[in-house]
Scaffold this active site. Structure first.
Site, PDB file in Angstrom:
ATOM      1  N   CYS A  20       0.813  -1.207   0.000  1.00 24.31           N
ATOM      2  CA  CYS A  20       0.000   0.000   0.000  1.00 24.31           C
ATOM      3  C   CYS A  20       0.851   1.263   0.000  1.00 24.31           C
ATOM      4  O   CYS A  20       1.900   1.321   0.636  1.00 24.31           O
ATOM      5  CB  CYS A  20      -0.879   0.026   1.240  1.00 24.31           C
ATOM      6  SG  CYS A  20      -1.939  -1.403   1.380  1.00 24.31           S
ATOM      7  N   ARG A  68       5.519   0.407  -5.854  1.00 27.18           N
ATOM      8  CA  ARG A  68       5.458  -0.414  -4.638  1.00 27.18           C
ATOM      9  C   ARG A  68       4.610  -1.661  -4.844  1.00 27.18           C
ATOM     10  O   ARG A  68       4.727  -2.621  -4.094  1.00 27.18           O
ATOM     11  CB  ARG A  68       4.863   0.419  -3.490  1.00 27.18           C
ATOM     12  CG  ARG A  68       5.761   1.522  -3.010  1.00 27.18           C
ATOM     13  CD  ARG A  68       5.024   2.475  -2.092  1.00 27.18           C
ATOM     14  NE  ARG A  68       4.626   1.890  -0.835  1.00 27.18           N
ATOM     15  CZ  ARG A  68       5.301   2.008   0.315  1.00 27.18           C
ATOM     16  NH1 ARG A  68       6.411   2.713   0.330  1.00 27.18           N
ATOM     17  NH2 ARG A  68       4.883   1.457   1.419  1.00 27.18           N
ATOM     18  N   TRP A  84      -2.743  -2.797  -1.774  1.00 21.48           N
ATOM     19  CA  TRP A  84      -2.294  -4.154  -2.088  1.00 21.48           C
ATOM     20  C   TRP A  84      -3.076  -5.058  -1.146  1.00 21.48           C
ATOM     21  O   TRP A  84      -2.836  -5.060   0.058  1.00 21.48           O
ATOM     22  CB  TRP A  84      -0.787  -4.257  -1.857  1.00 21.48           C
ATOM     23  CG  TRP A  84      -0.151  -5.502  -2.382  1.00 21.48           C
ATOM     24  CD1 TRP A  84       0.299  -5.718  -3.659  1.00 21.48           C
ATOM     25  CD2 TRP A  84       0.158  -6.700  -1.659  1.00 21.48           C
ATOM     26  NE1 TRP A  84       0.864  -6.971  -3.761  1.00 21.48           N
ATOM     27  CE2 TRP A  84       0.789  -7.593  -2.549  1.00 21.48           C
ATOM     28  CE3 TRP A  84      -0.033  -7.112  -0.341  1.00 21.48           C
ATOM     29  CZ2 TRP A  84       1.224  -8.868  -2.175  1.00 21.48           C
ATOM     30  CZ3 TRP A  84       0.402  -8.388   0.037  1.00 21.48           C
ATOM     31  CH2 TRP A  84       1.016  -9.237  -0.872  1.00 21.48           C
ATOM     32  N   ASN A 138      -2.049   1.965   5.840  1.00 27.56           N
ATOM     33  CA  ASN A 138      -1.044   1.004   5.402  1.00 27.56           C
ATOM     34  C   ASN A 138      -0.703   0.146   6.606  1.00 27.56           C
ATOM     35  O   ASN A 138      -0.515   0.674   7.698  1.00 27.56           O
ATOM     36  CB  ASN A 138       0.192   1.779   4.908  1.00 27.56           C
ATOM     37  CG  ASN A 138       1.240   0.879   4.306  1.00 27.56           C
ATOM     38  OD1 ASN A 138       1.028  -0.325   4.171  1.00 27.56           O
ATOM     39  ND2 ASN A 138       2.364   1.464   3.931  1.00 27.56           N
ATOM     40  N   GLY A 139      -0.646  -1.176   6.421  1.00 26.00           N
ATOM     41  CA  GLY A 139      -0.326  -2.076   7.532  1.00 26.00           C
ATOM     42  C   GLY A 139      -1.446  -3.076   7.740  1.00 26.00           C
ATOM     43  O   GLY A 139      -2.309  -3.248   6.872  1.00 26.00           O
ATOM     44  N   GLU A 166      20.280 -15.746  -6.815  1.00 27.20           N
ATOM     45  CA  GLU A 166      19.754 -14.427  -7.163  1.00 27.20           C
ATOM     46  C   GLU A 166      19.364 -14.396  -8.648  1.00 27.20           C
ATOM     47  O   GLU A 166      18.323 -13.858  -9.007  1.00 27.20           O
ATOM     48  CB  GLU A 166      20.791 -13.347  -6.818  1.00 27.20           C
ATOM     49  CG  GLU A 166      20.466 -11.952  -7.289  1.00 27.20           C
ATOM     50  CD  GLU A 166      19.134 -11.405  -6.782  1.00 27.20           C
ATOM     51  OE1 GLU A 166      18.531 -11.986  -5.876  1.00 27.20           O
ATOM     52  OE2 GLU A 166      18.681 -10.395  -7.351  1.00 27.20           O
ATOM     53  N   LYS A 203      15.611 -13.593 -10.175  1.00 29.70           N
ATOM     54  CA  LYS A 203      15.347 -12.569 -11.203  1.00 29.70           C
ATOM     55  C   LYS A 203      14.510 -13.163 -12.325  1.00 29.70           C
ATOM     56  O   LYS A 203      13.505 -12.600 -12.729  1.00 29.70           O
ATOM     57  CB  LYS A 203      16.643 -12.032 -11.824  1.00 29.70           C
ATOM     58  CG  LYS A 203      17.499 -11.077 -11.055  1.00 29.70           C
ATOM     59  CD  LYS A 203      16.870  -9.758 -10.761  1.00 29.70           C
ATOM     60  CE  LYS A 203      15.995  -9.832  -9.563  1.00 29.70           C
ATOM     61  NZ  LYS A 203      16.531  -9.448  -8.294  1.00 29.70           N
ATOM     62  N   GLU A 235      10.838 -14.194 -11.176  1.00 29.11           N
ATOM     63  CA  GLU A 235       9.899 -13.147 -10.756  1.00 29.11           C
ATOM     64  C   GLU A 235       9.415 -12.280 -11.914  1.00 29.11           C
ATOM     65  O   GLU A 235       8.309 -11.780 -11.888  1.00 29.11           O
ATOM     66  CB  GLU A 235      10.458 -12.281  -9.624  1.00 29.11           C
ATOM     67  CG  GLU A 235      11.542 -11.316 -10.020  1.00 29.11           C
ATOM     68  CD  GLU A 235      12.050 -10.460  -8.853  1.00 29.11           C
ATOM     69  OE1 GLU A 235      11.247 -10.010  -8.029  1.00 29.11           O
ATOM     70  OE2 GLU A 235      13.269 -10.249  -8.780  1.00 29.11           O
ATOM     71  N   HIS A 294      21.559 -36.412  -6.923  1.00 32.73           N
ATOM     72  CA  HIS A 294      20.807 -36.952  -5.791  1.00 32.73           C
ATOM     73  C   HIS A 294      19.309 -36.747  -5.963  1.00 32.73           C
ATOM     74  O   HIS A 294      18.568 -36.764  -4.987  1.00 32.73           O
ATOM     75  CB  HIS A 294      21.335 -36.339  -4.492  1.00 32.73           C
ATOM     76  CG  HIS A 294      22.798 -36.585  -4.321  1.00 32.73           C
ATOM     77  ND1 HIS A 294      23.294 -37.813  -3.959  1.00 32.73           N
ATOM     78  CD2 HIS A 294      23.878 -35.799  -4.551  1.00 32.73           C
ATOM     79  CE1 HIS A 294      24.625 -37.760  -3.931  1.00 32.73           C
ATOM     80  NE2 HIS A 294      24.998 -36.547  -4.301  1.00 32.73           N
ATOM     81  N   LYS A 297       7.074  -3.884  -4.331  1.00 27.94           N
ATOM     82  CA  LYS A 297       8.465  -3.476  -4.142  1.00 27.94           C
ATOM     83  C   LYS A 297       8.807  -3.394  -2.660  1.00 27.94           C
ATOM     84  O   LYS A 297       9.904  -3.726  -2.246  1.00 27.94           O
ATOM     85  CB  LYS A 297       8.670  -2.111  -4.819  1.00 27.94           C
ATOM     86  CG  LYS A 297      10.084  -1.561  -4.710  1.00 27.94           C
ATOM     87  CD  LYS A 297      11.031  -2.342  -5.579  1.00 27.94           C
ATOM     88  CE  LYS A 297      12.457  -1.832  -5.527  1.00 27.94           C
ATOM     89  NZ  LYS A 297      13.388  -2.835  -6.077  1.00 27.94           N
TER      90      LYS A 297
HETATM   91  O1  M6R Z   1      13.573  -3.655   0.467  1.00 29.60           O
HETATM   92  P1  M6R Z   1      14.229  -4.954   0.793  1.00 29.60           P
HETATM   93  O2  M6R Z   1      15.616  -5.060   0.241  1.00 29.60           O
HETATM   94  O3  M6R Z   1      14.192  -5.304   2.243  1.00 29.60           O
HETATM   95  O4  M6R Z   1      13.354  -6.050   0.060  1.00 29.60           O
HETATM   96  C1  M6R Z   1      13.562  -7.413   0.266  1.00 29.60           C
HETATM   97  C2  M6R Z   1      12.940  -8.228  -0.837  1.00 29.60           C
HETATM   98  O5  M6R Z   1      11.557  -8.038  -0.861  1.00 29.60           O
HETATM   99  C3  M6R Z   1      13.517  -7.832  -2.198  1.00 29.60           C
HETATM  100  O6  M6R Z   1      14.902  -7.958  -2.194  1.00 29.60           O
HETATM  101  C4  M6R Z   1      12.927  -8.692  -3.338  1.00 29.60           C
HETATM  102  O7  M6R Z   1      13.282 -10.031  -3.170  1.00 29.60           O
HETATM  103  C5  M6R Z   1      13.424  -8.159  -4.668  1.00 29.60           C
HETATM  104  N1  M6R Z   1      12.716  -6.984  -5.023  1.00 29.60           N
HETATM  105  C6  M6R Z   1      13.322  -9.153  -5.765  1.00 29.60           C
HETATM  106  O8  M6R Z   1      13.951  -8.692  -6.910  1.00 29.60           O
END
Ligand code: M6R
Length: 606
Positions: A2, A27, A76, A100-101, A479, A483, A486, A502, A601
């Site tokens: 949010c 976000r 959201w 928000n929350g 990582e 990428k 997602e 295995h 985000k």
């Molecule tokens: O804002 P943050 O770095 O704490 O966010 C943590 C994760 O939500 C963030 O790294 C997320 O995995 C990435 N946006 C994915 O690309």
């Protein structure tokens, strides 16, 4: 997650709110709305809908621009599905509210205040509006003070009372609110990105402080009614950087910005050829005295921690754990006053990371935050902070935040090695040479973007993909796989290639693309031999490899050579290549690269 905005001033309130909501779109959200009031006429308008801010803009198109203040929200969904009714703002009686929350005890509150007849939506937010309305007796402070005593959970609440059309009120617990003013009015938002371009300074509203947004000033009061002096922080981002510039997506822009971001992260931290963290105020003692290190972080930030672990254990011989922040406190972690906790977060607002940090501090640990956003909650909670100087990262998929996090961690590790007397002269020289070369080596990979694009075209139709490597390469690929999955929605698994036999090798077929990463001298033969095993099962292998490694006469579907760096520093060229691969797959599939489905985000709910 949010997003919240509020504006009180002489500009068109509707335009101001819609523009700010657009800045918060990154976000992640599924519905949007605004509520505006006119001081003279007392007229109140609520416009809201499921969908994008662009849809909301269309709904507002014919509204007369006569309001004097207003609040806005991107939602959201957590409690209640995505619908016009569940979108914020919510109005109950005299109270208009965005939130928000999560209010954990909203069901109890419904019963306690017998609110069932007052509610139209399924949200926890509307319950807060109804509680406030019950408690409102013409004194906003009194109602807010009483209401927050009942609330369990995290919240930032931005409130308007119908008989106070010239003031916006706000209060928060955990979930952030920032505020700023200029000659045209005052504004607040859930993050500083929404304030970019409007002011040079901003305030982070402290927890449980009642904030009043007037046309020309912002007033803060504690719960006893005592004035609180605001503390101002600089908005030092170049606001022109918040746009996409010549790029079709923020993600590409942010990948390309990495050399600049990495240079900015190094800037001021290498003095006379040595790492010097005095700009960050990190005392050498905490680097020298800790007996174990623990990273708490989520997603990409956690992957940055895994790279640090490989480096720390190998070079410094300090025990290190890297934990998913969301699991951390439920696992009875071994933490004491000799533990140094590193809380890594781009946004500085990820609630799981924040809660894990608080937990570790209660157990006596010292803490350093590795954070991108100044003044964010995790930055304020950490004993010390090293800021990554990535600038605003808008695309949901983290790119420059990751590489600057890894670089910041390497600076910390380099300093740690120095103060513990671990590096000899030769090792320190190699470390420093590599550190300073990071931006240009990464740049070399960006120049290969067309080659990477060609490789990406070959995996567009894949349903599943594997990424194989060992040791540090495996950590880098975790990582890389995040990428790809997602933003391209291709199910991708990073696998420690020695483990394949295995079980997982059963999934390898001709139609399963395999991306293999080979950058580590010590284990390259073993990695290449694991690759041959999957090739024998028909897999087509794309190899990302350090360019000085001899591949003998083995054949691969594609080979991308990566500029040579020593050991752990290969994370930079390798990660840039994997980021571009994911980016081109998503783009060529015609997907919304910057806003992948279901994702946000900034993750502010547990
Ligand atoms: O804002 P943050 O770095 O704490 O966010 C943590 C994760 O939500 C963030 O790294 C997320 O995995 C990435 N946006 C994915 O690309």
């Amino acid at each position: 997650m949010c997003g919240i905005v509020g504006y009180n001033g002489k500009n068109s309130v509707t335009d101001q709110l819609l523009n700010s909501l657009e800045l918060l779109e990154y976000r992640g959200y599924d519905s949007a709305g605004i509520a505006t009031m006119n001081k003279k006429t007392g007229k109140i308008k609520i416009r809201k809908c499921a969908g994008r801010v662009a849809d909301l803009r269309r709904i507002c198109e014919n509204d007369k621009k006569i309001s004097t203040c207003g609040i806005g929200h991107t939602r959201w969904a957590t409690h209640g599905g995505v619908s016009d009714t569940n979108a914020h703002p919510h109005r109950v009686g005299d109270v208009l509210l965005v939130h928000n929350g999560i209010i954990e005890n909203y069901e109890e509150l419904k019963d306690h205040f017998m609110l069932h007849k007052d509610l139209k939506s399924q949200t926890d937010t509307e319950v807060v509006a109804a509680v406030l309305n019950r408690l409102y007796d013409g004194d906003p402070h009194e109602a807010i003070r009483k209401a927050v005593k009942y609330l369990k959970g995290t919240f930032s609440l931005v409130i308007m009372f119908v008989d106070r059309p010239d003031v916006i009120y706000a209060i928060r617990n955990v979930s952030p609110i920032v505020a700023a003013y200029n000659e045209n009015g005052t504004m607040l938002a859930s993050d500083v990105v929404a304030l970019a371009g409007t002011a040079d300074q901003y305030i982070v509203i402290p927890e449980y402080v009642i904030t009043e947004l007037h046309k020309k000033k912002i007033k803060l009061f504690d719960l006893n009614g005592k004035k609180v002096e605001p503390e101002f922080l600089e908005i030092d981002w170049d606001t022109t950087r918040a746009g996409k510039g010549k790029y079709p997506f923020f993600m590409e822009k942010e990948i390309m910005e990495q050399p600049e971001a990495l240079r900015a992260t190094l800037d001021g931290r290498v003095v006379n050829g040595e790492i010097d963290l005095s700009v960050d105020g990190i005392p050498d003692d905490i680097l020298k005295d800790c007996e174990r290190i623990c990273v708490v972080a989520c997603g990409t930030a956690m992957h940055a921690g895994l790279v640090a672990k490989a480096v720390i254990q190998r070079n410094l011989r300090i025990h290190m754990d890297v934990e998913y922040a969301s699991e951390f406190m439920y696992e009875d972690p071994i933490i004491d006053e000799k533990t140094l906790v590193l809380a890594i977060s781009q946004s500085g607002e990820t609630i799981d990371t924040l809660e894990a940090l608080k937990y570790a501090k209660k157990k006596g640990a010292k803490s350093i935050g590795i954070i991108n956003i100044k003044g964010s909650s995790i930055a304020r909670e950490s004993d010390y902070v090293m800021y990554t100087v990535a600038g605003p990262e808008i695309a949901v998929a983290s790119t420059k935040a990751y590489t600057t996090q890894v670089l910041t961690l390497l600076l910390l590790i380099g300093r740690m090695a120095k103060v513990r007397g671990i590096f000899d002269e030769e090792t320190e020289k190699i470390f420093m040479d590599n550190l300073l070369q990071v931006p240009e080596k990464l740049e070399e990979v960006l120049e290969k973007k067309n080659d990477i694009h060609k490789i990406a075209r070959k995996i567009l139709d894949a349903k599943d993909a594997f990424m194989l490597g060992r040791g540090l390469d495996y950590s880098i690929l975790l990582e890389g796989a995040l990428k790809l999955k997602e933003i391209s929605y291709i199910h991708t698994e990073a696998y420690a290639s020695g483990e394949l036999k295995h079980g997982t090798i059963a999934l390898i077929t001709e139609n399963t693309p395999v991306v293999a990463l080979v950058t580590q001298e010590k284990i390259k033969e073993k990695e290449l031999s694991n690759i041959r095993e999957v090739q024998s099962r028909g897999a087509s292998v794309v190899l990302f490899v350090r360019e000085d490694f001899d591949l003998a006469d083995a054949e691969y579907t594609d080979v991308l050579s990566l500029p040579v760096m020593t050991g752990e520093f290969m994370v930079f060229p390798a990660s840039a290549a994997l980021q571009l691969l994911a980016y081109y797959v998503s783009m060529d599939k015609g997907l919304d690269v910057d806003k992948p489905r279901n994702l946000a985000k900034v993750v502010t709910v547990e």
